[in-house]
Design a protein around this motif. Structure first.
Motif, mmCIF file in Angstrom:
data_model
loop_
_atom_site.group_PDB
_atom_site.id
_atom_site.type_symbol
_atom_site.label_atom_id
_atom_site.label_comp_id
_atom_site.label_asym_id
_atom_site.label_seq_id
_atom_site.Cartn_x
_atom_site.Cartn_y
_atom_site.Cartn_z
ATOM 1 N N GLU A 22 -12.574 -9.223 2.021
ATOM 2 C CA GLU A 22 -13.449 -8.342 1.223
ATOM 3 C C GLU A 22 -14.112 -7.302 2.124
ATOM 4 O O GLU A 22 -14.206 -6.122 1.781
ATOM 5 N N ILE B 216 -8.116 3.877 0.700
ATOM 6 C CA ILE B 216 -6.884 3.145 0.358
ATOM 7 C C ILE B 216 -6.155 3.869 -0.777
ATOM 8 O O ILE B 216 -4.929 4.047 -0.723
ATOM 9 N N ASP B 217 -6.901 4.293 -1.787
ATOM 10 C CA ASP B 217 -6.299 5.110 -2.857
ATOM 11 C C ASP B 217 -5.512 6.283 -2.277
ATOM 12 O O ASP B 217 -4.409 6.595 -2.717
ATOM 13 N N TYR C 265 -7.602 -5.503 -2.864
ATOM 14 C CA TYR C 265 -7.879 -4.097 -3.168
ATOM 15 C C TYR C 265 -7.825 -3.854 -4.676
ATOM 16 O O TYR C 265 -8.720 -3.216 -5.249
ATOM 17 N N TYR C 266 -6.797 -4.375 -5.353
ATOM 18 C CA TYR C 266 -6.696 -4.150 -6.794
ATOM 19 C C TYR C 266 -7.784 -4.898 -7.555
ATOM 20 O O TYR C 266 -8.300 -4.407 -8.568
ATOM 21 N N GLU D 49 -3.815 -6.345 -0.160
ATOM 22 C CA GLU D 49 -3.444 -5.428 -1.240
ATOM 23 C C GLU D 49 -3.898 -5.995 -2.590
ATOM 24 O O GLU D 49 -4.381 -5.257 -3.457
ATOM 25 N N LYS E 215 -10.764 -5.409 -6.566
ATOM 26 C CA LYS E 215 -11.979 -4.596 -6.435
ATOM 27 C C LYS E 215 -11.873 -3.292 -7.217
ATOM 28 O O LYS E 215 -12.814 -2.862 -7.877
ATOM 29 N N LYS E 216 -10.717 -2.680 -7.125
ATOM 30 C CA LYS E 216 -10.522 -1.396 -7.810
ATOM 31 C C LYS E 216 -10.752 -1.536 -9.316
ATOM 32 O O LYS E 216 -11.337 -0.664 -9.955
ATOM 33 N N LEU F 20 -12.310 1.861 -0.868
ATOM 34 C CA LEU F 20 -11.313 2.019 -1.925
ATOM 35 C C LEU F 20 -10.741 3.422 -1.943
ATOM 36 O O LEU F 20 -9.544 3.619 -2.148
ATOM 37 N N ILE G 119 -11.657 -4.557 3.142
ATOM 38 C CA ILE G 119 -11.466 -3.584 2.053
ATOM 39 C C ILE G 119 -12.689 -2.658 1.964
ATOM 40 O O ILE G 119 -12.548 -1.433 1.842
ATOM 41 N N PHE H 6 0.813 -1.228 0.000
ATOM 42 C CA PHE H 6 0.000 0.000 0.000
ATOM 43 C C PHE H 6 0.844 1.273 0.000
ATOM 44 O O PHE H 6 0.417 2.314 0.465
#
Lengths: 309, 309, 309, 309
Positions: free
Chosen positions: D275, D286-287, D238-239, D235, D241-242, D283, D278, C119
């Motif tokens: 899930e 985290i971004d 996260y990607y 991590e 989902k993103k 998102l 996250i 991250f």
């Protein structure tokens, strides 16, 4: 030096243990075999095995304990005491067989002992189990007992995982007939330099066996001797000669694409070459290099070793 | 739990040792520091250091021996006996300083002892040197002496390289005031599970210190606590609590891109979180999971740990 | 083969760059040097360096970019665009210098680009930055630009970390003057077989440079050539000869306990030995072994290599 | 997210493929399975399999090619062209089966392609074979073809060994229906950070599949998801989902001591937890952390993730 080889490399092709012994008997310079208990003793009688050894001018080196699926949760550290008892009994049986066949020692590798996950094992009671079981075996038999370690595989973390912890274990067990078998690939997996532990154990008379092979350090590759790390292998051979090692050197290699006979023959050929290199340079000359604690002298010695023979 | 941190993380920004102590004093929950001998004692007097510690309500945990360039060929295993003597003397001096400042122990890490090349070191005489020097130091001082190992760096192969071999060393040295400091990253480098050796050492009263940090296993990354292996760290904390560890937990992390104060504060925050997680699940509940020797139970415990706090 | 060596090995003793060139000039068989920009160009003028090269009959091989502390958060992937611009400008300056000194290429190693923590990095935009910056440099200069990768150190994870990803990068950059420098130790760190990528790159004319050294695979040990993995090194040399490699072989070793001159001389001696071994066995004979896809034939070839010279 | 699991984990207990499907059907939240060709298609007809899938409300995700002993010397890079042709034909057959069962893709892992020894493989012609065979398969079928890589095992060095080289391969193959399957453990074995390659592939629409599991990095341990590296797994999620990943997440774990049903259920539970973590952090949050390029912010995010759910 005395050399032994691995029967399972031959069995892979579908032959019997006796046929494997016949094949091994045909390989020049290999005069010993190791046999796995119980698996190599299931089809034939002791008499048949003895006869096959004799007709091939082979001698038994070690009986290697092989704990299989039944011991998935461990042999000596199995929380089920019935299975732990069974594992100890198997070791005693193997020692009896070893004696009957005039073998040199039993080698115990506890592949299933250990753990895969954090919070899965009570390390302190597990260690005590290991000590108690090894002591019981050693005290019950009239035979050398040697512990072989491997840092991982079958388990993600083995219960006995490094030369240092085996040495500690040896002190906790406290029996004169208990020693250590080093395996070159297993040591690479643990980022150990094989000659380092070998020298310390030889100095104390506790190197009972040595398994040679080679690999890349992540897994137990079982490549032919010296094909990746010839200088580490040569350094090991130097210490074996320096301390006049009288036990057997065992080829613990895994021919997969290779012919078992050819692969064994090449292992033997390379060991012969390495013995020859050590002899040609000479122990005294190597001693002298080592006594200089010098990277330059060491590198020049290695270059010399590649052109002396 | 008691927490200490690393002064060099702060010095990196150009401040003095006293200024570093002032910064550390500002971090909540960190009540101890380790100091390196001789380098942290060069600019200020003992009195000045004592005063800086006191005004920041800090206590000295360990004095860490730092052998630098002069000892390129080794401290205790240096073939030059004058340098070997000097190294031993430095340890005794450090122990005296430690006492004067009411510190808890001296930690000896022999970064330069070991070898880079095959045929560069006489392993047997080197081991004997290590044993003799540690014994001499232990017998000469009125202070706990703790040996910290690291498998490689500075040397390609360290002379003392695994928890097992330190334990063997401890037995050879044979002094009651001799113990072991484990470092999380160093253990990962050697493919060790930190909680495994910690449990065995705690059970024998021989875990004198613990360095926490995290990393990827190839080098001494010095990442913040728990950021790669939180469950291995939690398992370690579980054993520290189970055995009522009274020594100090030291943040041996290397902030490079990070602010030293912030990075230390986050280490402390994560340790607090991990202590809280252990407490909320409870030692008894964790004991119960471990006693099941079950991967499923262990994995469910880990999932629980991620949602309990 | 043409050989170059590393100036910093010599500077370590306190001499100047010009004095280092004089020392290197005294080593038989080493006719090239690499220089780091900006650090090796700070004290002396281009004229002085040119003269020192000439009086020592040395030629410049590569100018190596060295991004230091200012670029802690990355050179090409630095989120601060001012620093990213500065990094690109430095590369262009280095290319100009390289031309002025009749060097062969600039080598760009992005040691600080990458990340330490999960991250911490936007990988997609970072990759785009790397592509754009390399393209800009390649399009702006009249000079070969070679990318050297290293999987970790300085960062825990480098942005460019394997032969495969550099090759992908090369396609994304899409400039004819862009190629790859392989480093033996870096490849071991990534569990790569050096000859594998070297062969594929040589076949495409994209192997711009090769750094030889040796190590144990966990860190960038920088040991003398062939002292750990002689057969991997010999396989590499075989491909260099087979493809008639015309670029330079650079000794990227790190003498610490060793004399820089002696260590360089031994590197050169071992490379000479290895060239000789390849020549004596013969490319055709090696081709023939390889075409058999046989472990047995490969092992016998390696044994032959240890006794042919 | 859609989840699939591994049939062989169930077969290990001695049941049939259809019985395995019945067991998998009972696990909440797992709606897909992968099947191996040819081995899972030997006992039952397509109709029987389709019916078993339907009655369990399961869908076929991928058909995974499994080249066994016959392909010991390689599938696509086998020097015996008859076997190479057979391997290509098997892939086409698998694609047909996949279509008939409404599966999503075929996954090709070339476990036997590669080499064990130096001087055993002609790397350049081997690479050309790989490219040509993959291209032929891709052009012949109406199905997504995904290449899964693993750095070693079965071979000591695989022919396709890293995310970078698969990406290069993908460009050489040049077919729109060709993509990549990442396997978490395989990436750890190659010292890769899973989220890194996943992000780059997702950005290009080339992540066709993802195999989740966990391990210690030396071997393909196949531990339950997130039990060693939860933050690396988070991590990755996260990607996924993103980028709104629509393909399936496959549990490629190897229960040995564990019940296959329980182990699968826990994998699913942990993925649900991850899930949820996250989603709770969000998102956008985290971004924002990632955009700071900050170790401190990353570590605090990880601490938050351990207490948010």
């Amino acid at each position: 030096m005395k050399y032994a080889t691995r029967i399972n490399s031959f069995l892979r092709t579908g032959c019997t243990v006796l046929e494997a012994l016949d094949m091994i008997g045909s390989i020049e310079g290999v005069k010993y075999v190791d046999m796995n208990y119980p698996e190599h003793f299931k089809t034939f009688t002791i008499e048949e095995i003895r006869e096959a050894l004799e007709r091939n001018h082979l001698r038994l080196n070690a009986v290697n304990l092989r704990f299989r699926e039944e011991f998935l949760f461990g042999a000596f550290d199995n929380p089920n005491l019935i299975l732990q008892r069974k594992a100890v009994t198997m070791c005693k049986e193997a020692a009896t067989l070893c004696k009957e066949l005039s073998g040199c020692q039993c080698i115990i590798w506890l592949g299933f002992d250990g753990f895969d996950y954090s919070f899965q094992k009570d390390y302190v009671s597990s260690w005590k189990d290991l000590v108690a079981c090894f002591r019981e075996v050693c005290e019950s038999v009239d035979c050398k007992i040697s512990c072989e370690y491997k840092p991982y595989e079958e388990r993600v973390f083995a219960g006995i995982e490094s030369w240092g912890s085996v040495w500690k274990l040896m002190e906790d067990v406290g029996c004169g007939n208990f020693g250590i078998t080093l395996d070159f690939c297993h040591m690479l997996m643990k980022k150990e330099n094989p000659a380092f532990a070998a020298a310390l154990l030889l100095d104390k008379g506790k190197l009972f066996g040595i398994h040679v092979n080679d690999g890349e350090g992540s897994t137990d590759d079982g490549l032919m001797v010296g094909t990746v790390h010839p200088f580490k292998t040569l350094e090991l051979f130097y210490y074996l000669k320096k301390y006049d090692y009288q036990d057997v050197i065992y080829f613990d290699t895994f021919p997969k694409r290779e012919s078992a006979v050819e692969e064994c023959r090449i292992n033997r050929q390379i060991c012969g070459l390495f013995e020859d290199i050590i002899d040609r340079v000479g122990l005294e000359q190597i001693d002298k290099v080592i006594s200089q604690h010098s990277g330059e002298a060491a590198a020049e010695l290695m270059a010399q070793m590649m052109s002396v023979s």
